[in-house]
Design an enzyme around this catalytic site. Structure first.
Site, PDB file in Angstrom:
ATOM      1  N   HIS A  22       0.838  -1.201   0.000  1.00 42.62           N
ATOM      2  CA  HIS A  22       0.000   0.000   0.000  1.00 42.62           C
ATOM      3  C   HIS A  22       0.873   1.251   0.000  1.00 42.62           C
ATOM      4  CE1 HIS A  22      -4.107   1.750   1.238  1.00 42.62           C
ATOM      5  NE2 HIS A  22      -3.347   2.707   0.709  1.00 42.62           N
ATOM      6  N   HIS A  24       1.201   5.035  -2.234  1.00 45.36           N
ATOM      7  CA  HIS A  24       0.650   5.903  -3.290  1.00 45.36           C
ATOM      8  C   HIS A  24       1.793   6.581  -4.034  1.00 45.36           C
ATOM      9  CE1 HIS A  24      -3.692   5.919  -2.142  1.00 45.36           C
ATOM     10  NE2 HIS A  24      -3.170   5.435  -1.028  1.00 45.36           N
ATOM     11  N   HIS A 211     -10.544   1.965  -0.419  1.00 40.86           N
ATOM     12  CA  HIS A 211     -10.290   2.818   0.733  1.00 40.86           C
ATOM     13  C   HIS A 211     -11.652   3.153   1.357  1.00 40.86           C
ATOM     14  CE1 HIS A 211      -6.425   3.579  -1.245  1.00 40.86           C
ATOM     15  NE2 HIS A 211      -5.997   4.126  -0.122  1.00 40.86           N
ATOM     16  N   GLU A 214     -11.626   6.138   6.384  1.00 40.32           N
ATOM     17  CA  GLU A 214     -10.607   7.121   6.779  1.00 40.32           C
ATOM     18  C   GLU A 214     -11.218   8.506   6.940  1.00 40.32           C
ATOM     19  OE1 GLU A 214      -6.574   5.899   4.576  1.00 40.32           O
ATOM     20  OE2 GLU A 214      -8.305   5.975   3.262  1.00 40.32           O
TER      21      GLU A 214
HETATM   22 ZN   LIG Z   1      -4.130   4.612   0.605  1.00 38.61          ZN
END
Ligand SMILES: [Zn+2]
Length: 223
Positions: A22, A24, A211, A214
């Site tokens: 994971h 980005h 996702h 969050e």
């Molecule tokens: Zn992420």
């Protein structure tokens, strides 16, 4: 009986072969690279040195998801041409190999790199070029790393755009893309808006990650 524990000091952790699942792409630029790319391309930054850029990009703990996403807007300003994308992908793979990561899945949304007219394929090809070059260079030094891409659809995009991203992921399946993801701001952007894109990728056989939770908490995960 006395128990013995392994001492997990820094060198022990460094020497373990690792998988990074994971990361980005647009959240992983070397500060120096970001600084150089910005000055070469005359992109204004809110700070005037590499050191202050590095601390500006650190988000205080407990910040909102949107606080993190603000930083991504800045990195994306220097991720709009093939050379920059190739360099950033190359360095990301090399930097992970230096930490003894052997398997790397990096993710990004190629629609965000098209502000200056690149096609989504040009974006993806540039990133893949950087990744493969890095793997070769790492192998020449006697180490090994393999890397693949998880393409992200963005919750804030229209379902037509995320569907386009899912099509791209399917087209590059087994040619550098190993999964499809949904990312971005959650408030006001329910996952079900992107049902078509997710189903398309899933039915083609791509693993899916989402996702959630969050920005909005448990109810976002329940969706
Ligand atoms: Zn992420």
């Amino acid at each position: 009986m006395q128990k013995t524990y392994l001492r997990a000091d820094e060198s022990f952790i460094h020497n373990l072969p690792k998988a990074e699942l994971h990361v980005h792409l647009d959240g992983s630029l070397r500060p120096q690279t970001m600084f150089e790319l910005a000055s070469e391309r005359e992109v204004p930054l809110p700070v005037s040195s590499i050191e202050s850029l590095a601390s500006y990009m650190m988000v205080p703990e407990g910040s909102s998801l949107e606080g993190y996403l603000k930083r991504f807007e800045l990195t994306l300003l220097v991720m709009q041409d093939c050379d920059a994308l190739e360099r950033i992908a190359y360095e990301l793979v090399v930097d992970h190999a230096a930490e003894n990561v052997r398997w790397l899945e990096l993710r990004f949304c190629p629609q965000l790199n098209r502000e200056q007219g690149l096609s989504a394929e040009e974006v993806l090809d540039s990133v893949l070029r950087g990744m493969r070059q890095a793997e070769n260079d790492v192998a020449e030094r006697g180490q090994s790393i393999q890397s693949e891409i998880i393409l992200c659809g963005l919750r804030s995009h229209s379902s037509a755009v995320t569907s386009e991203t899912a099509e791209l992921a399917v087209a590059y399946m087994r040619h550098g893309v190993c999964g499809f993801d949904l990312a971005g701001a959650e408030a006001g952007h329910p996952v079900l808006n992107h049902r078509h894109a997710i189903n398309r990728a899933y039915q083609a056989g791509l693993p899916i990650t989402l996702h959630a939770g969050e920005g909005l908490g448990p109810e976002s995960i329940q969706q």
